[in-house]
Write a protein that holds these residues in place. Structure first.
Motif, PDB file in Angstrom:
ATOM      1  N   PHE A 121       0.848  -1.194   0.000  1.00 40.68           N
ATOM      2  CA  PHE A 121       0.000   0.000   0.000  1.00 40.68           C
ATOM      3  C   PHE A 121       0.884   1.244   0.000  1.00 40.68           C
ATOM      4  N   GLN A 122       0.569   2.170  -0.881  1.00 41.70           N
ATOM      5  CA  GLN A 122       1.268   3.456  -0.915  1.00 41.70           C
ATOM      6  C   GLN A 122       0.376   4.499  -0.250  1.00 41.70           C
ATOM      7  N   ILE A 123       0.941   5.190   0.742  1.00 45.05           N
ATOM      8  CA  ILE A 123       0.178   6.158   1.527  1.00 45.05           C
ATOM      9  C   ILE A 123       0.796   7.539   1.349  1.00 45.05           C
ATOM     10  N   GLU A 124      -0.022   8.506   0.974  1.00 45.46           N
ATOM     11  CA  GLU A 124       0.421   9.887   0.816  1.00 45.46           C
ATOM     12  C   GLU A 124      -0.247  10.768   1.866  1.00 45.46           C
ATOM     13  N   ILE A 125       0.568  11.629   2.476  1.00 52.70           N
ATOM     14  CA  ILE A 125       0.055  12.591   3.451  1.00 52.70           C
ATOM     15  C   ILE A 125       0.445  13.992   2.984  1.00 52.70           C
ATOM     16  N   SER A 126      -0.548  14.867   2.903  1.00 51.37           N
ATOM     17  CA  SER A 126      -0.325  16.260   2.512  1.00 51.37           C
ATOM     18  C   SER A 126      -0.657  17.175   3.673  1.00 51.37           C
ATOM     19  N   ARG A 127      -0.070  18.350   3.636  1.00 54.40           N
ATOM     20  CA  ARG A 127      -0.309  19.331   4.705  1.00 54.40           C
ATOM     21  C   ARG A 127      -0.744  20.658   4.087  1.00 54.40           C
ATOM     22  N   ILE A 128      -1.731  21.276   4.674  1.00 55.34           N
ATOM     23  CA  ILE A 128      -2.315  22.569   4.284  1.00 55.34           C
ATOM     24  C   ILE A 128      -3.166  22.436   3.026  1.00 55.34           C
ATOM     25  N   ASN A 129      -2.613  21.811   1.946  1.00 59.80           N
ATOM     26  CA  ASN A 129      -3.413  21.514   0.751  1.00 59.80           C
ATOM     27  C   ASN A 129      -2.936  20.200   0.150  1.00 59.80           C
ATOM     28  N   THR A 130      -3.752  19.604  -0.716  1.00 62.53           N
ATOM     29  CA  THR A 130      -3.454  18.257  -1.224  1.00 62.53           C
ATOM     30  C   THR A 130      -2.210  18.220  -2.106  1.00 62.53           C
TER      31      THR A 130
END
Length: 326
Positions: free
Chosen positions: A67-76
């Motif tokens: 599984f590839q997991i992406e985390i963004s901050r403030i905006n995608t």
């Protein structure tokens, strides 16, 4: 002529059947997209906790997947973290994964999405990624209440030598923000119009009552918090046991630095385990503990002394022979 046409038809059917069979062997099943993604928050630990399922997995089927997991901050579009999690997935299984943020989660909106790929040797090539799940938004600022301003993390406990990120949030647009760590002005970075942050590397132990943090701006708007810095828990030194009456073992050790803090209770605790009997005892003192000698002629004692506070564990071992009284 009719016989020739018959055999020609048979050959055509066999050829089509072989092609279909080859196609089934070489092709990979449809991508198994992660679904039912849920994201929860542990503010005290500064952790995002994810859980999801793979609904399209067949009943009683097991597959190795990544599984590839992406985390963004403030905006995608501002991706700050990409992680890969590999595991064997079962039908209807709830999968879980956690991430600890260096920035308190109250300081910015976070977004999470996930996709998957089969990584099982039983599945033929090519292997390809599924579609991404929809972005999940996590906004802890919605839970701040009606305060004009706040500083995070709130009363956080860390070990001496840790790196800490502090943020100051205000409901009005920030201007001329000043932040102080125990009276020393810090360099502040503005994350958005309402949030500023600063970093403290290799934080030092100052006092048992904690280190004061204070932020203010013009027009007058201020807030503060306390950072509790604990000394690092040490492994017990000079651990030994002796008996004078063959009824009680008296065990002693040097605990090292005291990590206890005022208003914070991960006080140091000590537990004595004996592996041959499987018994244990929570010690009432920080530097000694008594152990009742067994009445079943047990001569050898294999002790493990475990020191523990909220942040870590340390342990030491000794093997004690009751018949040797050196």
């Amino acid at each position: 002529m009719a016989l020739f046409a018959f055999f020609q038809t048979i050959l055509l059917l066999v050829s089509l059947s072989l092609r279909t069979c080859q196609s089934e062997v070489l092709s990979e099943p449809l991508p198994l997209t992660p679904e039912s993604l849920e994201v929860s928050i542990n503010s005290a630990q500064q952790c995002l906790h994810l859980q999801w399922r793979v609904h399209s997995l067949a009943y009683h089927q097991e597959l190795k997947m990544v599984f590839q997991i992406e985390i963004s901050r403030i905006n995608t579009s501002n991706v700050i973290r990409v992680d890969y999690y590999s595991t064997t997935v079962k039908w209807n299984q709830v999968l879980q994964w956690s991430w600890e943020s260096e920035l308190p989660l109250e300081c910015a909106t976070h977004f999470v999405r996930i996709r998957s790929r089969v990584d099982d040797a039983r599945v033929s090539e090519p292997r390809f990624w599924s579609n991404w799940s929809s972005w999940k938004e996590v906004n802890e600022q919605n839970s701040l209440g009606h305060k004009a301003s706040s500083v995070f993390p709130v009363d956080k406990l860390v070990e001496e030598g840790s790196n800490v990120t502090i943020c100051y949030i205000s409901r009005s647009h920030q201007n001329n923000v000043s932040c102080y760590l125990d009276g020393v002005r810090m360099h502040v970075e503005q994350l958005d119009p309402n949030v500023s942050a600063f970093h403290v590397n290799n934080v030092a132990f100052v006092r048992e009552t904690g280190t004061n943090i204070f932020c203010e701006m013009d027009p007058k708007d201020d807030a503060g918090t306390v950072l509790f810095v604990s000394k690092v828990l040490e492994a017990p030194k000079d651990f030994s046991c002796e008996t004078q009456d063959f009824k009680t073992l008296h065990c002693t050790w040097d605990p090292g630095s005291d990590t206890s803090l005022v208003r914070k209770q991960p006080y140091q605790s000590y537990t004595l385990f004996e592996s041959f009997s499987g018994e244990k005892r929570l010690c009432e003192h920080k530097n000694w503990c008594d152990w009742q000698i067994a009445q079943d002629s047990q001569e050898m004692y294999n002790f493990t002394l475990v020191a523990e506070n909220y942040l870590r564990k340390r342990s030491v071992n000794i093997l004690f022979n009751l018949t040797h009284r050196d």
